[in-house]
Write an enzyme that holds these catalytic residues in place. Structure first.
Site, short mmCIF file in Angstrom:
data_model
loop_
_atom_site.label_atom_id
_atom_site.label_comp_id
_atom_site.label_asym_id
_atom_site.label_seq_id
_atom_site.Cartn_x
_atom_site.Cartn_y
_atom_site.Cartn_z
N LYS A 5 3.78 5.09 15.86
CA LYS A 5 3.13 6.28 16.44
C LYS A 5 2.83 6.04 17.92
O LYS A 5 2.76 4.88 18.37
CB LYS A 5 1.85 6.60 15.66
CG LYS A 5 0.82 5.49 15.69
CD LYS A 5 -0.27 5.72 14.63
CE LYS A 5 -1.32 4.63 14.70
NZ LYS A 5 -2.26 4.72 13.57
N TYR A 32 -12.98 2.86 47.43
CA TYR A 32 -13.87 4.02 47.23
C TYR A 32 -15.31 3.59 46.99
O TYR A 32 -15.56 2.62 46.25
CB TYR A 32 -13.40 4.82 46.01
CG TYR A 32 -12.23 5.73 46.30
CD1 TYR A 32 -12.31 6.71 47.27
CD2 TYR A 32 -11.05 5.59 45.59
CE1 TYR A 32 -11.23 7.55 47.52
CE2 TYR A 32 -9.97 6.42 45.82
CZ TYR A 32 -10.06 7.41 46.79
OH TYR A 32 -9.00 8.21 47.02
#
Ligand SMILES: *Cc1c(COP(=O)(O)O)cnc(C)c1O
Length: 388
Positions: A41, A262
């Site tokens: 999956k 940042y």
């Protein structure tokens, strides 16, 4: 993924298909006489189901599980005709005929999925194969005890169906001492008495390590195939499968007290060499790793400093001698020295999430374990020694 992609990508994930096959064999032998499926999956946990599936099929794996119908439709043509692909979510209402059209086997999780599958079998005038899942203590997918008892009194519910497997899923298998494991085992044994007689499957990767009582006829590993540790707190018995590398774009020497990135979340305490590498949270290098994780230039650990940006990370490369790391060189993010389970813990998550978050910009390169070609080109940052 072509060679050109690997040469130009900012980050490259090298997947060792030979190691995945070796892990599948190890899990199969660990499961004694039980057969061993493969859970593919979420694109084989981000590694690439189109390559992992055929590699496992070539090694003899014949049972595959995915979550969605579309994942199964993509996988079926890549597998041998005698392989079976089962869809864990079962059919969404109205999609039953597509399962038949593509030769995909549903996992029936509820009375309504059973009823819809039986109705299609009647309409087509043929028997349809299916897996039935029972919920034994997770309250996520599968028939609850009341529903399976009701079905025991209603044998017509199974008319036209061929139940090839009865399965359930463990909630706490990675904690071997958790009392839920024994409780789920007991409920699973009981639930099978109310359901059509069929082979049974309970164990995921961690469940395989709970002992032979949990193995039944088929085990369903995902994570351990891909090298994730099946049981927390003990040495990982699986072979490493992955190497994630990112390229350095730019280096700069900064004086003390230079804020980096940042929010100016990090400031250089001394003269430092900052390397900016081409991987960020958009590539699945989670933002929570800023200030916590490291990258490796060969044997040299280099801390990630400041915040992780969308496309870049900043690294304190001051430990390397001048010129040792240059633009275009690759550093290791996941690899022999940087275990994905450990990095996931640093980000406050699990290896499963790290792998399934790896982004589409990350080039996937496959090797079969035979050769050791570096995916990121000839010059590896790791080939230089650390500064003394
Ligand atoms: C994901 C999943 C698995 C595989 O679990 P791992 O812990 O990755 O081995 C097995 N069975 C079901 C029902 C699943 O959803």
């Amino acid at each position: 993924m072509s060679g050109r992609d690997a040469q130009t990508a900012g980050a490259v994930l090298t997947v060792d298909l030979g190691a995945i096959v070796a892990n599948w064999r190890r899990l199969k032998s660990r499961a004694g006489g039980a057969d061993c499926a493969a859970v593919l999956k979420a694109d084989a946990y981000g590694l690439g189901a189109a390559r992992v599936g055929p590699a496992l099929a070539a090694a003899g794996c014949r049972q595959f599980f995915v979550a969605h119908l579309d994942e199964a439709i993509a996988l079926v043509p890549r597998l041998p005709r005698d392989a079976t692909v089962s869809v864990l979510h079962g059919p969404l209402p109205g999609s039953e005929a597509e399962f038949v059209a593509h030769g995909v086997r549903p996992v029936l999780n509820s009375r309504s999925q059973i009823d819809a599958w039986r109705a299609l079998a009647r309409r087509l005038g043929r028997r349809l194969a299916a897996v039935v899942q029972v919920d034994t203590g997770m309250a996520r997918l599968g028939l609850d005890a009341r529903e399976s008892d009701a079905l025991a009194d209603d044998p017509g519910a199974w008319a036209g169906l061929r139940i090839e497997l009865v399965m359930s899923h463990l909630a706490c298998a990675d904690e071997p001492a958790h009392p839920a494991n024994a409780a789920q085992l007991e409920r699973f044994v009981a639930a099978r008495r109310s359901l059509p007689q069929a082979p049974a499957s309970l164990a995921n990767s961690a469940g395989i390590f709970l002992g032979s009582d949990f193995h039944f006829d088929l085990v369903r590993p995902g994570a351990a195939l891909y090298g994730l540790a099946p049981v927390a707190g003990v040495p990982n018995p699986m072979r490493p499968v992955l190497r994630l590398q990112a390229r350095v774009i730019q280096l700069r020497d900064v004086p003390p007290d230079t804020p980096v990135g940042y929010g100016h979340a990090w400031t250089s305490p001394r003269p430092s060499r900052i390397a900016t590498a081409s991987v960020g949270y958009a590539d699945g290098w989670l933002r929570g790793l800023g200030g916590r994780a490291s990258v490796w230039a060969g044997a040299v650990e280099l801390p990630i400093v400041g915040r992780v940006s969308m496309d870049t990370v900043t690294i304190d490369a001051s430990r390397l001698p001048p010129g040792a790391l240059r633009a275009g060189d690759a550093v290791d993010l996941i690899g022999p020295r940087c275990d994905v389970d450990r990095i996931a813990a640093q980000a406050g998550t699990i290896g499963y999430e790290m792998l399934t978050r790896l982004g589409r910009r990350v080039a996937r390169v496959y090797r079969d374990g035979a050769d050791d070609e570096p995916a990121c080109g000839d010059r590896m940052a790791g080939e230089v020694p650390a500064a003394a």
